[in-house]
Design a protein around this motif. Structure first.
Motif, short mmCIF file in Angstrom:
data_model
loop_
_atom_site.label_atom_id
_atom_site.label_comp_id
_atom_site.label_asym_id
_atom_site.label_seq_id
_atom_site.Cartn_x
_atom_site.Cartn_y
_atom_site.Cartn_z
N TYR A 36 28.89 39.22 1.47
CA TYR A 36 27.83 39.66 2.39
C TYR A 36 27.82 41.16 2.63
N HIS A 37 28.98 41.80 2.63
CA HIS A 37 29.05 43.24 2.84
C HIS A 37 28.95 43.99 1.51
N THR A 38 29.88 43.72 0.61
CA THR A 38 29.97 44.50 -0.63
C THR A 38 28.80 44.24 -1.57
N VAL A 39 28.41 42.99 -1.73
CA VAL A 39 27.35 42.67 -2.69
C VAL A 39 25.96 42.68 -2.04
N ILE A 40 25.78 41.95 -0.97
CA ILE A 40 24.45 41.89 -0.34
C ILE A 40 24.14 43.19 0.40
N ALA A 94 11.38 47.19 -2.57
CA ALA A 94 11.81 46.82 -3.92
C ALA A 94 13.09 47.55 -4.33
N THR A 95 13.33 48.74 -3.78
CA THR A 95 14.56 49.48 -4.11
C THR A 95 15.79 48.72 -3.62
N ALA A 96 15.74 48.19 -2.41
CA ALA A 96 16.85 47.40 -1.87
C ALA A 96 17.05 46.13 -2.70
N TYR A 97 15.96 45.52 -3.11
CA TYR A 97 16.02 44.31 -3.95
C TYR A 97 16.72 44.63 -5.28
N ALA A 98 16.32 45.71 -5.92
CA ALA A 98 16.92 46.12 -7.19
C ALA A 98 18.41 46.44 -7.02
N ALA A 99 18.77 47.03 -5.89
CA ALA A 99 20.18 47.38 -5.65
C ALA A 99 21.03 46.11 -5.52
N ILE A 100 20.53 45.11 -4.81
CA ILE A 100 21.28 43.85 -4.69
C ILE A 100 21.38 43.18 -6.05
#
Length: 133
Positions: A36-40, A94-100
């Protein structure tokens, strides 16, 4: 409040509920934090004595709490059990989506992408639907 009668009467016509924050049982806090912290990407807000952790976005007191109060290393519930089927993380862009999506790939965590959403399970088998505004 959730309109249970409305949901049961005509589920295709009832908007899904929006929940400000939720709490989950996990089997291992370190594994949950790694996901939840490192990946999400949620920020760790509070650690509660090795029993619970609270995470959020944008400095909120917590959007998600996860704990081991039911027990440590308890296996995921069977597929036919009553309970949470999945929950949605609504991202701001979409930037946050791509980062996850990138962090999931880097961490070698399997996910599916369909209907403009990422579908992924945490280490306890809890399914998330990740969407961007």
């Amino acid at each position: 409040p959730i309109d249970i009668d409305g949901i049961m009467a005509c589920p295709e016509e009832v908007a899904p509920p929006v929940i400000g924050h939720m709490h989950l049982h996990v089997g291992d806090l370190a594994r949950a934090q790694a996901f939840y912290h490192t990946v999400i990407g949620f920020d760790v807000i509070q650690l509660y004595g090795g029993q619970a952790e609270f995470v959020s976005a944008a400095g909120y007191h917590h959007h998600l709490g996860y704990n081991v109060w039911r027990g440590r290393n308890i296996p995921p519930a069977p597929a036919n059990a009553t309970g949470l089927m999945w929950w949605t993380v609504n991202l701001h862009d979409a930037t946050a989506y791509a980062a996850i999506k990138s962090r999931l790939t880097t961490a070698h965590i399997a996910y599916a992408e369909h209907d403009d959403a990422l579908w992924v399970r945490d280490g306890d088998g809890i399914q998330l639907r990740i969407v961007a505004a």
